[in-house]
Scaffold this motif. Sequence first.
Motif, PDB file in Angstrom:
ATOM      1  N   VAL A  63       0.838  -1.174   0.039  1.00 40.66           N
ATOM      2  CA  VAL A  63      -0.084   0.137  -0.117  1.00 40.66           C
ATOM      3  C   VAL A  63       0.819   1.344   0.132  1.00 40.66           C
ATOM      4  O   VAL A  63       0.617   2.264  -0.896  1.00 40.66           O
ATOM      5  N   ALA A  64       1.937   1.353   0.921  1.00 42.59           N
ATOM      6  CA  ALA A  64       2.694   2.423   1.040  1.00 42.59           C
ATOM      7  C   ALA A  64       3.818   2.735  -0.134  1.00 42.59           C
ATOM      8  O   ALA A  64       3.588   3.774  -0.713  1.00 42.59           O
ATOM      9  N   LYS A  65       4.146   1.414  -0.754  1.00 39.72           N
ATOM     10  CA  LYS A  65       4.903   1.647  -1.796  1.00 39.72           C
ATOM     11  C   LYS A  65       4.253   2.210  -3.209  1.00 39.72           C
ATOM     12  O   LYS A  65       4.659   3.078  -3.821  1.00 39.72           O
ATOM     13  N   ILE A  66       2.824   1.700  -3.351  1.00 44.95           N
ATOM     14  CA  ILE A  66       2.330   1.766  -4.615  1.00 44.95           C
ATOM     15  C   ILE A  66       1.845   3.321  -4.464  1.00 44.95           C
ATOM     16  O   ILE A  66       1.762   4.234  -5.419  1.00 44.95           O
ATOM     17  N   GLU A  67       1.240   3.911  -3.251  1.00 44.21           N
ATOM     18  CA  GLU A  67       0.662   5.101  -3.187  1.00 44.21           C
ATOM     19  C   GLU A  67       1.911   6.136  -3.300  1.00 44.21           C
ATOM     20  O   GLU A  67       1.905   7.045  -4.077  1.00 44.21           O
ATOM     21  N   CYS A  68       3.082   6.019  -2.499  1.00 44.88           N
ATOM     22  CA  CYS A  68       4.105   6.793  -2.756  1.00 44.88           C
ATOM     23  C   CYS A  68       4.784   6.906  -4.244  1.00 44.88           C
ATOM     24  O   CYS A  68       4.851   7.922  -4.720  1.00 44.88           O
ATOM     25  N   ARG A  69       4.977   5.803  -5.166  1.00 45.27           N
ATOM     26  CA  ARG A  69       5.329   5.906  -6.155  1.00 45.27           C
ATOM     27  C   ARG A  69       4.349   6.456  -6.946  1.00 45.27           C
ATOM     28  O   ARG A  69       4.647   7.328  -7.949  1.00 45.27           O
ATOM     29  N   ARG A 107       0.414  10.159   7.578  1.00 41.35           N
ATOM     30  CA  ARG A 107       0.000   8.869   8.291  1.00 41.35           C
ATOM     31  C   ARG A 107       0.991   7.955   7.816  1.00 41.35           C
ATOM     32  O   ARG A 107       1.472   7.170   8.573  1.00 41.35           O
ATOM     33  N   ILE A 108       1.271   7.767   6.579  1.00 44.87           N
ATOM     34  CA  ILE A 108       2.302   6.708   6.125  1.00 44.87           C
ATOM     35  C   ILE A 108       3.794   7.068   7.098  1.00 44.87           C
ATOM     36  O   ILE A 108       4.097   5.822   7.306  1.00 44.87           O
ATOM     37  N   PHE A 109       3.938   8.306   6.976  1.00 41.10           N
ATOM     38  CA  PHE A 109       5.389   8.363   7.460  1.00 41.10           C
ATOM     39  C   PHE A 109       5.313   8.172   9.003  1.00 41.10           C
ATOM     40  O   PHE A 109       6.332   7.330   9.238  1.00 41.10           O
ATOM     41  N   ARG A 110       4.576   8.381   9.665  1.00 38.28           N
ATOM     42  CA  ARG A 110       4.364   7.792  11.077  1.00 38.28           C
ATOM     43  C   ARG A 110       4.064   6.527  11.461  1.00 38.28           C
ATOM     44  O   ARG A 110       4.909   5.999  12.116  1.00 38.28           O
ATOM     45  N   ILE A 111       3.580   5.853  10.694  1.00 41.67           N
ATOM     46  CA  ILE A 111       3.372   4.313  10.641  1.00 41.67           C
ATOM     47  C   ILE A 111       4.587   3.689  10.277  1.00 41.67           C
ATOM     48  O   ILE A 111       5.196   2.796  10.901  1.00 41.67           O
ATOM     49  N   CYS A 112       5.468   4.287   9.336  1.00 38.62           N
ATOM     50  CA  CYS A 112       6.660   3.705   8.824  1.00 38.62           C
ATOM     51  C   CYS A 112       7.771   3.956   9.952  1.00 38.62           C
ATOM     52  O   CYS A 112       8.569   2.924  10.310  1.00 38.62           O
ATOM     53  N   VAL A 113       7.734   5.057  10.529  1.00 42.29           N
ATOM     54  CA  VAL A 113       8.941   5.392  11.456  1.00 42.29           C
ATOM     55  C   VAL A 113       8.279   4.743  12.782  1.00 42.29           C
ATOM     56  O   VAL A 113       9.410   3.993  13.272  1.00 42.29           O
ATOM     57  N   GLY A 114       7.177   4.490  13.143  1.00 43.31           N
ATOM     58  CA  GLY A 114       6.743   3.906  14.359  1.00 43.31           C
ATOM     59  C   GLY A 114       7.000   2.361  14.281  1.00 43.31           C
ATOM     60  O   GLY A 114       7.208   1.690  15.347  1.00 43.31           O
ATOM     61  N   GLU A 115       6.978   1.803  13.184  1.00 41.53           N
ATOM     62  CA  GLU A 115       7.169   0.404  13.204  1.00 41.53           C
ATOM     63  C   GLU A 115       8.395  -0.072  12.475  1.00 41.53           C
ATOM     64  O   GLU A 115       8.995  -1.097  12.365  1.00 41.53           O
ATOM     65  N   SER A 116       9.508   0.818  12.237  1.00 41.21           N
ATOM     66  CA  SER A 116      10.678   0.722  11.777  1.00 41.21           C
ATOM     67  C   SER A 116      11.698  -0.168  12.654  1.00 41.21           C
ATOM     68  O   SER A 116      12.521  -0.917  11.944  1.00 41.21           O
ATOM     69  N   ASP A 117      11.561   0.016  13.709  1.00 41.43           N
ATOM     70  CA  ASP A 117      12.543  -0.859  14.870  1.00 41.43           C
ATOM     71  C   ASP A 117      12.215  -2.322  14.670  1.00 41.43           C
ATOM     72  O   ASP A 117      13.086  -3.173  14.488  1.00 41.43           O
ATOM     73  N   ARG A 118      10.745  -2.781  14.707  1.00 39.90           N
ATOM     74  CA  ARG A 118      10.372  -3.965  14.737  1.00 39.90           C
ATOM     75  C   ARG A 118      10.619  -4.568  12.988  1.00 39.90           C
ATOM     76  O   ARG A 118      10.853  -5.759  12.858  1.00 39.90           O
ATOM     77  N   PHE A 119      10.058  -3.598  12.174  1.00 41.52           N
ATOM     78  CA  PHE A 119       9.986  -4.078  10.880  1.00 41.52           C
ATOM     79  C   PHE A 119      10.941  -3.057   9.960  1.00 41.52           C
ATOM     80  O   PHE A 119      10.394  -2.349   9.148  1.00 41.52           O
ATOM     81  N   PRO A 120      12.231  -3.173   9.828  1.00 39.51           N
ATOM     82  CA  PRO A 120      13.287  -2.450   9.076  1.00 39.51           C
ATOM     83  C   PRO A 120      12.704  -2.178   7.697  1.00 39.51           C
ATOM     84  O   PRO A 120      12.783  -1.024   6.931  1.00 39.51           O
ATOM     85  N   GLU A 121      12.313  -3.346   7.264  1.00 44.88           N
ATOM     86  CA  GLU A 121      12.007  -3.118   5.766  1.00 44.88           C
ATOM     87  C   GLU A 121      10.750  -2.151   5.442  1.00 44.88           C
ATOM     88  O   GLU A 121      10.764  -1.527   4.534  1.00 44.88           O
ATOM     89  N   LEU A 122       9.816  -1.843   6.258  1.00 47.06           N
ATOM     90  CA  LEU A 122       9.085  -0.841   6.317  1.00 47.06           C
ATOM     91  C   LEU A 122       9.488   0.387   5.859  1.00 47.06           C
ATOM     92  O   LEU A 122       9.118   1.074   4.967  1.00 47.06           O
TER      93      LEU A 122
END
Length: 205
Positions: A63-69, A107-122
């Motif tokens: 979702v994040a990749k397609i929307e950002c691209r 929202r996408i930025f906050r979610i990616c940053v918030g989950e980046s420790d557990r899921f670096p690939e995000l």
Amino acid sequence: MPDGTTEPKRGRKFDQVLEGARQVFLTDGFEGASVDDIARAAGVSKATLYSYFPDKRFLFMQVAKIECRSQADHAIESIDMDAPVRSVLHHIALEMVNFVTSEFGKRIFRICVGESDRFPELGREFYESGPMLIRDRLVEFFAKAVDRGDLRIDDLTLAADQFHELCKADLFPRMVFNMTDGFTEAEKERVVTGAVDMFMARYGV
């Protein structure tokens, strides 16, 4: 990613699932979103959802990749790259500011940053599909402008990064720390104009 999958399978209801997931992720965040809610919003069964996306993390990344691209491609395609440099930079800056300060962008930025420790690939997916893509397009434009004699730049990548940061002045910190719910067109125009003026003062011919 399960079994090394990097791209999802596509099918008749692929876009339908993505749109349902987009709605739920933006409303509930990554942690609060459930597969049941996503399937319900998409109007598909959980089995159909899992046939495309093996887990929630992979679905969010898509979702994040397609929307950002999509946003990045639209921003670049809507600009006449043969126009005067200052005009092109102003248009690019405004597109970037509008996306960064949009509800989806925040929202996408906050979610990616918030989950980046557990899921670096995000975080990597977000960066490669958004900021890095914009930087690559800026580098291409700067190279052409340098060849035309409109700009004088030795380090194209650094210049692209600098321009990107100039476009976030004042607005980005206030957004990250929840200092405001939104920005007026005048506030965004102030930052965009300042970014272009500063950049041209350094690199303009």
